[in-house]
Scaffold this motif. Sequence first.
Motif, short mmCIF file in Angstrom:
data_model
loop_
_atom_site.label_atom_id
_atom_site.label_comp_id
_atom_site.label_asym_id
_atom_site.label_seq_id
_atom_site.Cartn_x
_atom_site.Cartn_y
_atom_site.Cartn_z
N ASP A 173 -38.52 40.42 29.81
CA ASP A 173 -38.78 40.34 31.25
C ASP A 173 -40.16 40.94 31.50
N ALA A 174 -41.16 40.08 31.70
CA ALA A 174 -42.54 40.55 31.81
C ALA A 174 -42.79 41.34 33.09
N GLU A 175 -42.01 41.11 34.13
CA GLU A 175 -42.20 41.85 35.37
C GLU A 175 -41.64 43.26 35.27
N ARG A 176 -40.47 43.40 34.65
CA ARG A 176 -39.86 44.73 34.50
C ARG A 176 -40.22 45.39 33.18
N ARG A 177 -40.79 44.62 32.27
CA ARG A 177 -41.22 45.11 30.96
C ARG A 177 -40.05 45.64 30.14
N VAL A 178 -38.96 44.88 30.14
CA VAL A 178 -37.78 45.24 29.36
C VAL A 178 -37.27 44.01 28.62
N TRP A 179 -36.59 44.26 27.49
CA TRP A 179 -35.96 43.19 26.72
C TRP A 179 -34.51 43.06 27.15
N LYS A 180 -34.06 41.81 27.29
CA LYS A 180 -32.69 41.53 27.67
C LYS A 180 -32.01 40.78 26.53
N GLN A 181 -30.84 41.27 26.15
CA GLN A 181 -30.14 40.67 25.02
C GLN A 181 -29.49 39.35 25.41
N ALA A 182 -29.66 38.35 24.56
CA ALA A 182 -28.98 37.07 24.75
C ALA A 182 -27.66 37.11 23.99
N THR A 183 -26.75 36.23 24.34
CA THR A 183 -25.42 36.27 23.74
C THR A 183 -25.32 35.45 22.46
N ARG A 184 -26.27 34.54 22.25
CA ARG A 184 -26.17 33.66 21.09
C ARG A 184 -27.52 33.51 20.40
N MET A 185 -27.59 32.57 19.46
CA MET A 185 -28.83 32.30 18.75
C MET A 185 -29.70 31.30 19.51
N GLN A 186 -29.48 31.19 20.80
CA GLN A 186 -30.30 30.33 21.62
C GLN A 186 -30.43 30.90 23.02
N VAL A 187 -31.51 30.54 23.67
CA VAL A 187 -31.80 31.04 25.01
C VAL A 187 -32.20 29.85 25.88
N THR A 188 -31.53 29.69 27.00
CA THR A 188 -31.93 28.69 27.97
C THR A 188 -32.78 29.37 29.04
N THR A 189 -33.96 28.84 29.26
CA THR A 189 -34.90 29.48 30.17
C THR A 189 -35.54 28.46 31.09
N THR A 190 -35.78 28.86 32.32
CA THR A 190 -36.47 28.01 33.29
C THR A 190 -37.90 28.52 33.44
N LEU A 191 -38.84 27.65 33.11
CA LEU A 191 -40.24 28.03 33.09
C LEU A 191 -40.95 27.45 34.31
N PRO A 192 -41.66 28.29 35.08
CA PRO A 192 -42.42 27.77 36.21
C PRO A 192 -43.58 26.91 35.72
N PRO A 193 -44.22 26.16 36.59
CA PRO A 193 -45.36 25.35 36.16
C PRO A 193 -46.41 26.18 35.41
N GLY A 194 -46.69 25.80 34.18
CA GLY A 194 -47.68 26.51 33.37
C GLY A 194 -47.20 27.84 32.83
N GLY A 195 -45.94 28.19 33.06
CA GLY A 195 -45.45 29.52 32.69
C GLY A 195 -44.80 29.57 31.32
N GLY A 196 -44.42 30.77 30.92
CA GLY A 196 -43.84 30.94 29.59
C GLY A 196 -42.81 32.05 29.54
N THR A 197 -42.09 32.10 28.43
CA THR A 197 -41.10 33.14 28.17
C THR A 197 -41.27 33.65 26.74
N LEU A 198 -41.26 34.95 26.57
CA LEU A 198 -41.34 35.57 25.25
C LEU A 198 -39.93 35.88 24.77
N VAL A 199 -39.61 35.42 23.56
CA VAL A 199 -38.30 35.59 22.96
C VAL A 199 -38.47 36.20 21.58
N ARG A 200 -37.53 37.03 21.17
CA ARG A 200 -37.59 37.58 19.81
C ARG A 200 -36.20 37.60 19.18
N VAL A 201 -36.18 37.67 17.85
CA VAL A 201 -34.94 37.83 17.14
C VAL A 201 -34.55 39.30 17.22
#
Length: 425
Positions: A395-423
């Motif tokens: 979460d780039a606004e809060r600067r915290v990592w949020k745990q996902a429940t599985r080996m995949q992440v569904t994300t909604t990206l704004p126009p030109g935007g991005g999401t950082l994901v890690r294992v």
Amino acid sequence: MKNARPTATACILVALVLHCSYMVKAQEPQRWRVGMPIATYYAGPPITDSAAKQMREGGFNLIWCAESEMDVARRHELRVLLQDGLLQPETMNDPAQLAKLDALIARVKNHPSLYAYYIIDEPGAGLFPVLGKLVAHLRAQDPAHMAYINLFPTYANNDQLGVKGETIPAYNEYLRQFIETVKPELLSYDHYHFAVDGDKDQYFLNLGIIRQTALDAGIPFLNIVQACTWEKNMRAPNGDEMRWLNYTSLAYGAHGLSYFVYYYQPFYQEFKEKAGQMIRPDGTTTPQYEAAKNLNPQFVAIATQLQPLRSLGAYHAGKMYWGAQALPKEAPFRLDLKAKDNSPMPADGMLLGYFGKPDNSGKPCQPTHVLVVNLDYRNTVTTTVVGPGQMEVFDAERRVWKQATRMQVTTTLPPGGGTLVRVRE
């Protein structure tokens, strides 16, 4: 010869030698490091308290200053890129000017806000030898602060670059000479992508060449991007297009971003509100400033996460641009476009920036992080990122990592935007 016990005098001498060696090592001058990822600009107003306050509130953390303005920057906890007429190649050929430069360095090098010395914008290769001497001189006098030089983009012609050849070999030769002769600590360039009649075609070519050159040289890089118009055939980007510039730079591994321009009055005089920039002549802010105010903290937050890592690749899915690399078929991070409620692949494609933790084993780095970017700056995209293990989302606004429940992440990206994901570790 029989073994003999060391005398007290010998022990004292050894201790003194070790102590002196430690003191010399401890007192070695600190070398420049990026520190906080750079959010800056090119061309701005004089640095008053109100201007510095506005810049800080806009998320800018490196401002252009004269020596007389450095204390203003300090009051607002801003880093300084120092401008002075002595910081130019000609100084190296004039002993009197060189003495004045040394006096300037002695005055400012311990100032808590000093970050770098501004040298020159877009030099040709013919200037590299004297620039190398100037950079070496500054480094010898003050190794803790960088000498900043900005380079031409790929679409500069041979006369501007000072080298011969077609676009790619000529630009690579230009960069090679710069790295070998000047020995910079940061690679900076500008590239302006948004034209009135459509987007230009060398943005990812330039970004990819700079990325690889910086990796090979072991130095960070900074991208100067468009925030205004200065010619009738160029357009000032809107907030979504500025987001696209931010996130594409991050995905390719940039440690800094600079906007052209913060404010330059002749541009506003000619183009009025269409000029863009961060402020108007009366100091009021523009839509571009409001976009940067939102984007700069995101850039710094994500770049901070990526700083300890190595850029392992910047891969495109869908549309292929000049100079782009396609996402490998067996990529450890990939997109599942068939997942329920997901968007189709946008016409402009997607970008996946791979990053991993370097080690000393000599083995290739394994990707642990991916920055997924929506290359459609007009529309929102929902996509699913599949990874090699259980994942977390930043979460780039809060600067915290949020745990996902599985080996995949569904994300909604704004126009030109991005999401950082890690294992997840």
